[in-house]
Write an enzyme that holds these catalytic residues in place. Structure first.
Site, PDB file in Angstrom:
ATOM      1  N   SER A  64       0.849  -1.201   0.000  1.00 16.55           N
ATOM      2  CA  SER A  64       0.000   0.000   0.000  1.00 16.55           C
ATOM      3  C   SER A  64       0.883   1.248   0.000  1.00 16.55           C
ATOM      4  O   SER A  64       0.952   1.990   0.989  1.00 16.55           O
ATOM      5  CB  SER A  64      -0.923  -0.016   1.220  1.00 16.55           C
ATOM      6  OG  SER A  64      -1.769  -1.130   1.192  1.00 16.55           O
ATOM      7  N   GLY A  87       0.711   4.136  -1.476  1.00 23.89           N
ATOM      8  CA  GLY A  87       0.071   5.440  -1.304  1.00 23.89           C
ATOM      9  C   GLY A  87      -0.176   5.758   0.157  1.00 23.89           C
ATOM     10  O   GLY A  87       0.085   6.877   0.618  1.00 23.89           O
ATOM     11  N   ASP A  88      -0.680   4.785   0.909  1.00 25.57           N
ATOM     12  CA  ASP A  88      -0.898   4.983   2.339  1.00 25.57           C
ATOM     13  C   ASP A  88       0.414   5.229   3.070  1.00 25.57           C
ATOM     14  O   ASP A  88       0.504   6.089   3.954  1.00 25.57           O
ATOM     15  CB  ASP A  88      -1.578   3.749   2.939  1.00 25.57           C
ATOM     16  CG  ASP A  88      -3.061   3.701   2.644  1.00 25.57           C
ATOM     17  OD1 ASP A  88      -3.725   4.746   2.729  1.00 25.57           O
ATOM     18  OD2 ASP A  88      -3.570   2.607   2.334  1.00 25.57           O
ATOM     19  N   SER A  89       1.428   4.446   2.724  1.00 24.07           N
ATOM     20  CA  SER A  89       2.700   4.548   3.437  1.00 24.07           C
ATOM     21  C   SER A  89       3.376   5.885   3.188  1.00 24.07           C
ATOM     22  O   SER A  89       3.924   6.499   4.115  1.00 24.07           O
ATOM     23  CB  SER A  89       3.626   3.401   3.032  1.00 24.07           C
ATOM     24  OG  SER A  89       3.075   2.158   3.413  1.00 24.07           O
ATOM     25  N   GLY A 146       1.621   8.448   5.099  1.00 23.37           N
ATOM     26  CA  GLY A 146       2.021   8.336   6.497  1.00 23.37           C
ATOM     27  C   GLY A 146       3.356   8.997   6.769  1.00 23.37           C
ATOM     28  O   GLY A 146       3.548   9.641   7.814  1.00 23.37           O
TER      29      GLY A 146
END
Length: 412
Positions: free
Chosen positions: A167, A169-171, A174
């Site tokens: 993932s 994009g999420d990382s 973050g």
């Protein structure tokens, strides 16, 4: 070596689920912040069930939520709201990744949080940001990766775009959320140290959008298009405009990556594969020229690697100083001496809710401070494991008060 914890004394309240905001919380916790993760009663963060191979708590959750404390609260209730506001008074940062407007609906928006803690930093992660025409649209990282321009460049040119296996994009969001939080903490300290003046509320709200996080990783995609009308295309294992760099199949069936695209390295590279003619060719002395003849170069290199095992090819390339490496699997990473030397695989006996699994490897803490990864103190906690501790130690509630709160949190 003494563990370095530069964020010791910083307290973070994490209201996030899934990966983006919890990744920011993980990074802050890794370096010493006390991160209190709020989860819904009964089910907790949905990540507990993602890639769940057995039991009730996934290794993904244990990884993303390491070094944190877990408490259970129902943010949709008056009790949950009141306790969050009490906790906010004792925190430096709040992390959240709900759809924009959700915290406001629960009475936990920036104005309410600011009223109880005028120094609080609120870091918000959402699909498209808190403002703009798409702000209210729901979206996960897959959509953000697509709309940020990333997905269009991943895969082979003769096939539809593909997704990378994590993932990303999420990382990345973050990472930006953690950076934004630390930046605001630093600015707060500098401002107060110089003028004794608090930051304005708008200076303490960090607005991270998943699609913008991906856009920021796209290098010169937009300037190249704006300046020259150049629209980049998928090029498989290559890198647009840079050659020769690719993955190549060896005679034993393994593939290796070789990045011999720098001008000086290119000369040595061609000598290694027995193609001095390509190394000395006047038409191949810069990247732009080599890119135009990339198919010819890849054919020559691929023919050479097919005649050797991966280990033999890598040994020759290393001797010549040509950047190269095996494409690692999880098993390769766990056995690698470099990762071992820097404490980048740390092992724990860990419960998945059904059994205790011995010696499970987890990735270390990045960046390194002091030659080796800092030690992971704890893995992602059990659901609500620290509720009593936090209510007592942070809020000073009595045993009777805590018993009452816990009874209210039980599923109907």
């Amino acid at each position: 070596m003494t563990n370095v914890a530069p964020l010791t004394g910083v307290r973070v309240l994490e209201l996030g689920n899934f990966i983006a905001a919890p990744t920011a919380g993980r990074m802050l916790a890794d370096f010493g912040a006390e991160v209190i993760k709020v989860e819904r009663p009964g089910t907790g963060d949905e990540l507990r069930n993602w890639r769940l191979h057995a039991g009730s708590t996934s290794m993904l959750f244990r990884t993303i939520n390491r070094n944190k404390k877990s408490i259970v609260l129902d943010l949709k209730t008056e009790l949950g709201r009141d306790i969050v506001l009490e906790l906010v008074a004792h925190c430096d940062v709040v992390l959240e990744n709900f759809r924009p407007g959700t915290l406001e609906k629960w009475g936990l928006g920036p104005a309410e949080l600011n009223a109880v803690n005028p120094d609080l930093i609120l870091t918000r992660v959402s699909a498209f940001g808190q403002t703009g025409p798409l702000s209210q649209r729901p979206g996960f990282a897959a959509v953000a990766e697509a709309m940020g321009g990333f997905r269009d460049l991943v895969g082979d040119p003769d096939r539809p775009p593909v997704r990378v296996g994590v993932s990303i994009g999420d990382s990345i969001a973050g990472l930006y959320a953690a950076f934004g939080s630390v930046m605001a903490l630093f600015q707060r300290e500098v401002r107060q140290g110089r003028t004794d003046a608090a930051l304005e509320l708008h200076e303490r709200v960090i607005d991270v959008a998943l699609n913008e996080s991906m856009l920021s990783m796209m290098e010169s995609l937009i300037p190249d298009y704006s300046a020259y009308g150049v629209a980049r295309e998928r090029v498989g294992g290559r890198m647009d405009g840079i050659a020769p760099t690719n993955a190549y199949l060896c005679g034993d069936g393994a593939s290796i990556v070789i990045a011999g695209n720098a001008d000086a390295i290119y000369q040595r590279y061609m000598q290694v594969i027995g193609r001095d003619d390509l190394g000395l060719d006047p038409g191949l002395q810069n990247n732009a020229a080599r890119w135009r003849r990339r198919d010819e170069l890849d054919a020559a290199i691929g023919g050479w690697t097919l005649g050797l095992s991966a280990a033999a090819a890598l040994a020759v390339l290393e001797e010549a100083g040509v950047p190269s490496g095996r494409i690692y699997t999880a098993a390769d990473i766990c056995a690698d001496a470099q990762y071992e030397a820097r404490n980048m695989i740390q092992r724990f006996d860990v419960s998945d809710g059904a059994q205790v699994l011995p010696g499970v490897g987890f990735p270390g803490i990045v960046p390194v401070i002091g030659e080796r990864s800092l030690d992971i103190k704890t893995l992602g906690p059990d659901l609500g494991e620290h509720t009593r501790e936090v209510l007592s130690a942070v809020l000073g509630k009595s045993s009777a008060e805590i018993d009452h709160i816990m009874s209210e949190l039980q599923p109907a």
